[in-house]
Motif scaffolding. Structure first.
Motif, PDB file in Angstrom:
ATOM      1  N   ASN A  80       0.883  -1.156   0.000  1.00 49.57           N
ATOM      2  CA  ASN A  80       0.000   0.000   0.000  1.00 49.57           C
ATOM      3  C   ASN A  80       0.925   1.212   0.000  1.00 49.57           C
ATOM      4  O   ASN A  80       1.455   1.596   1.035  1.00 49.57           O
ATOM      5  N   PHE A  83       2.774   5.177   2.442  1.00 49.33           N
ATOM      6  CA  PHE A  83       3.407   5.023   3.742  1.00 49.33           C
ATOM      7  C   PHE A  83       4.897   5.351   3.652  1.00 49.33           C
ATOM      8  O   PHE A  83       5.754   4.507   3.856  1.00 49.33           O
ATOM      9  N   GLU A  87       6.922   2.917   1.669  1.00 47.15           N
ATOM     10  CA  GLU A  87       6.387   2.768   0.319  1.00 47.15           C
ATOM     11  C   GLU A  87       5.572   3.986  -0.045  1.00 47.15           C
ATOM     12  O   GLU A  87       4.809   4.502   0.767  1.00 47.15           O
ATOM     13  N   PHE A 121      -4.418  -1.027   2.138  1.00 48.01           N
ATOM     14  CA  PHE A 121      -3.727  -1.745   3.215  1.00 48.01           C
ATOM     15  C   PHE A 121      -4.623  -2.827   3.813  1.00 48.01           C
ATOM     16  O   PHE A 121      -4.191  -3.951   4.043  1.00 48.01           O
ATOM     17  N   ALA A 137       4.619  -4.056   3.576  1.00 44.27           N
ATOM     18  CA  ALA A 137       3.878  -2.793   3.697  1.00 44.27           C
ATOM     19  C   ALA A 137       4.076  -2.182   5.076  1.00 44.27           C
ATOM     20  O   ALA A 137       3.125  -1.702   5.686  1.00 44.27           O
ATOM     21  N   GLY A 138       5.304  -2.224   5.584  1.00 48.52           N
ATOM     22  CA  GLY A 138       5.511  -1.739   6.944  1.00 48.52           C
ATOM     23  C   GLY A 138       4.538  -2.435   7.875  1.00 48.52           C
ATOM     24  O   GLY A 138       4.023  -1.843   8.814  1.00 48.52           O
ATOM     25  N   MET A 139       4.292  -3.714   7.580  1.00 49.66           N
ATOM     26  CA  MET A 139       3.232  -4.422   8.303  1.00 49.66           C
ATOM     27  C   MET A 139       3.744  -4.980   9.632  1.00 49.66           C
ATOM     28  O   MET A 139       4.726  -5.720   9.670  1.00 49.66           O
ATOM     29  N   THR A 140       3.053  -4.610  10.686  1.00 44.75           N
ATOM     30  CA  THR A 140       3.402  -5.066  12.022  1.00 44.75           C
ATOM     31  C   THR A 140       2.938  -6.506  12.231  1.00 44.75           C
ATOM     32  O   THR A 140       1.820  -6.860  11.838  1.00 44.75           O
ATOM     33  N   ARG A 145      -3.254 -11.116  12.890  1.00 46.34           N
ATOM     34  CA  ARG A 145      -2.839 -11.393  11.507  1.00 46.34           C
ATOM     35  C   ARG A 145      -2.234 -12.780  11.390  1.00 46.34           C
ATOM     36  O   ARG A 145      -2.365 -13.443  10.361  1.00 46.34           O
ATOM     37  N   GLN A 184      -5.170   5.357   9.744  1.00 44.38           N
ATOM     38  CA  GLN A 184      -5.359   4.609   8.500  1.00 44.38           C
ATOM     39  C   GLN A 184      -6.088   3.315   8.850  1.00 44.38           C
ATOM     40  O   GLN A 184      -5.695   2.585   9.774  1.00 44.38           O
ATOM     41  N   GLY A 186      -7.522  -0.185   9.496  1.00 42.86           N
ATOM     42  CA  GLY A 186      -6.963  -1.533   9.597  1.00 42.86           C
ATOM     43  C   GLY A 186      -5.518  -1.593  10.038  1.00 42.86           C
ATOM     44  O   GLY A 186      -4.892  -2.647   9.966  1.00 42.86           O
ATOM     45  N   THR A 187      -4.979  -0.474  10.508  1.00 43.18           N
ATOM     46  CA  THR A 187      -3.589  -0.461  10.952  1.00 43.18           C
ATOM     47  C   THR A 187      -3.517  -0.599  12.475  1.00 43.18           C
ATOM     48  O   THR A 187      -4.525  -0.451  13.173  1.00 43.18           O
ATOM     49  N   THR A 188      -2.317  -0.807  12.971  1.00 46.36           N
ATOM     50  CA  THR A 188      -2.149  -0.916  14.420  1.00 46.36           C
ATOM     51  C   THR A 188      -2.491   0.413  15.108  1.00 46.36           C
ATOM     52  O   THR A 188      -2.965   0.405  16.239  1.00 46.36           O
ATOM     53  N   ASP A 226       2.458   5.199  12.390  1.00 46.13           N
ATOM     54  CA  ASP A 226       3.826   4.755  12.663  1.00 46.13           C
ATOM     55  C   ASP A 226       4.841   5.897  12.601  1.00 46.13           C
ATOM     56  O   ASP A 226       4.685   6.828  11.820  1.00 46.13           O
ATOM     57  N   GLU A 254       6.691  -2.215  18.006  1.00 44.04           N
ATOM     58  CA  GLU A 254       6.140  -3.151  17.028  1.00 44.04           C
ATOM     59  C   GLU A 254       7.257  -3.605  16.103  1.00 44.04           C
ATOM     60  O   GLU A 254       8.300  -2.972  16.041  1.00 44.04           O
ATOM     61  N   TYR A 256       8.097  -4.881  12.058  1.00 48.95           N
ATOM     62  CA  TYR A 256       7.642  -5.085  10.681  1.00 48.95           C
ATOM     63  C   TYR A 256       8.210  -6.388  10.139  1.00 48.95           C
ATOM     64  O   TYR A 256       9.383  -6.721  10.388  1.00 48.95           O
TER      65      TYR A 256
HETATM   66  N1  ARG Z   1       2.502  -0.840  10.937  1.00 49.06           N
HETATM   67  C1  ARG Z   1       1.112  -0.589  10.801  1.00 49.06           C
HETATM   68  C2  ARG Z   1       0.342  -1.871  10.687  1.00 49.06           C
HETATM   69  O1  ARG Z   1       0.868  -2.877  10.418  1.00 49.06           O
HETATM   70  C3  ARG Z   1       0.771   0.319   9.636  1.00 49.06           C
HETATM   71  C4  ARG Z   1       1.221  -0.149   8.302  1.00 49.06           C
HETATM   72  C5  ARG Z   1       0.651   0.661   7.166  1.00 49.06           C
HETATM   73  N2  ARG Z   1       1.330   0.368   5.947  1.00 49.06           N
HETATM   74  C6  ARG Z   1       1.032   0.903   4.764  1.00 49.06           C
HETATM   75  N3  ARG Z   1       1.795   0.566   3.749  1.00 49.06           N
HETATM   76  N4  ARG Z   1       0.048   1.711   4.611  1.00 49.06           N
HETATM   77  O2  ARG Z   1      -0.844  -1.895  10.851  1.00 49.06           O
END
Ligand code: ARG
Length: 295
Positions: A80, A83, A87, A121, A137-140, A145, A184, A186-188, A226, A254, A256
């Protein structure tokens, strides 16, 4: 890649017929140059030839087949691109950023082409295994999940930040109670604002930047997002916005990681091996310098 995998499959299958082959590492090695040497070394194990070894060999075949996610030579990666610096869409309209460079470096190590799909995202996790092979996606890593996907080894430590108008009086966790918070979806940051802080009104946006614009317009009291994106977004409105460390609000750290299809241990091991190499050979540090510390 395809040829090598076919060769490995054939080799493993033959060995399993001979009730041979021991190490469960065999499939994990699929696709890297060491494979043939490894298979050669298995001859000693082959002599043992017990039932356990056969079961292992069968598991290896299954794993090798799963790793065939890469056998078309393409790794389809969801992100996504909203961010920064992890990205974003660059001036040519292409996804770029730390994560994109990292997954391309991983693709190079695995000998596959990386194709990036930019999507919402909140759709990433459910698209893994169908529309996309993996997501970066900087996903925690979260327990929730992990019910539906696996994660690679972690590659970055993060924390949520709070973006505020420069003259805001919000300074502690308690001050956030009862506030209208932009996040945003659905994010942490969303989960913290929705689940962990009392009496909040949470405005969920598809893009973090839209939450920040509503902060400028006075529609929300703060934005929880974040650290690195918070710093990027706040710096675009210097003098108007500030970004405070979530530690000040008792937010935990957190990690990633790359999200992967659940149960695909062969793919997970290959991606982790590539990640390890990228860290060991200095590529990782260079990407940090280029994309994150340059911000
Ligand atoms: N780290 C946070 C999460 O995992 C936000 C990640 C949002 N990443 C993005 N590409 N928009 O929920």
């Amino acid at each position: 890649m395809k040829k090598l995998l076919a060769l490995l499959l054939a080799t493993v299958m033959t060995m399993s017929l001979l009730t041979a082959c021991g190490s469960s590492e065999t499939a994990a090695e699929a696709g890297n140059e060491e494979t043939q040497a490894e298979v050669g070394n298995e001859e000693a194990d082959a002599e043992a030839g017990n039932e356990e070894a056969q079961a292992d060999a069968e598991a290896n075949v299954e794993e090798a087949a799963e790793a065939a996610a890469l056998s078309d030579g393409v790794l389809t990666v969801g992100t996504n691109a909203e961010f920064p610096p992890f990205e974003y869409v660059d001036d040519n309209g292409e996804p770029d950023g730390f994560d994109i460079a990292l997954i391309k470096a991983i693709g190079e190590k695995l000998g596959v082409e990386v194709e990036v799909e930019n999507m919402e995202f909140a759709s990433l996790v459910s698209s893994i295994g169908s529309k996309i092979d993996v997501a970066i996606a900087g996903m925690t890593v979260t327990e929730e999940r992990q019910q539906s996907v696996d994660f690679s080894d972690a590659y970055y430590e993060a924390v949520q930040y709070v973006i505020l108008p420069a003259d805001s009086e919000i300074a502690t966790a308690q001050d956030l109670e009862g506030k209208t918070i932009g996040v945003q979806l659905g994010t942490t940051g969303d989960f913290i604002a929705t689940d962990d802080i009392a009496d909040t009104t949470v405005n969920q946006y598809n893009k973090g930047v839209d939450a920040v614009n509503d902060l400028i317009n006075g529609r929300v009291d703060c934005v929880i997002i974040d650290k690195n994106p918070a710093l990027v977004f706040a710096s675009k409105f210097e003098g108007q916005l500030i970004a405070l460390d979530g530690a000040q609000f008792d937010f935990g750290t957190e990690e990633y990681a790359i999200a992967l299809p659940k149960g695909d241990t062969a793919l997970t091991e290959q991606i982790n091996a590539a990640l390890e190499e990228i860290k060991a050979d200095g590529t990782f540090d260079e990407l940090v310098k280029t994309y994150i510390e340059a911000e």
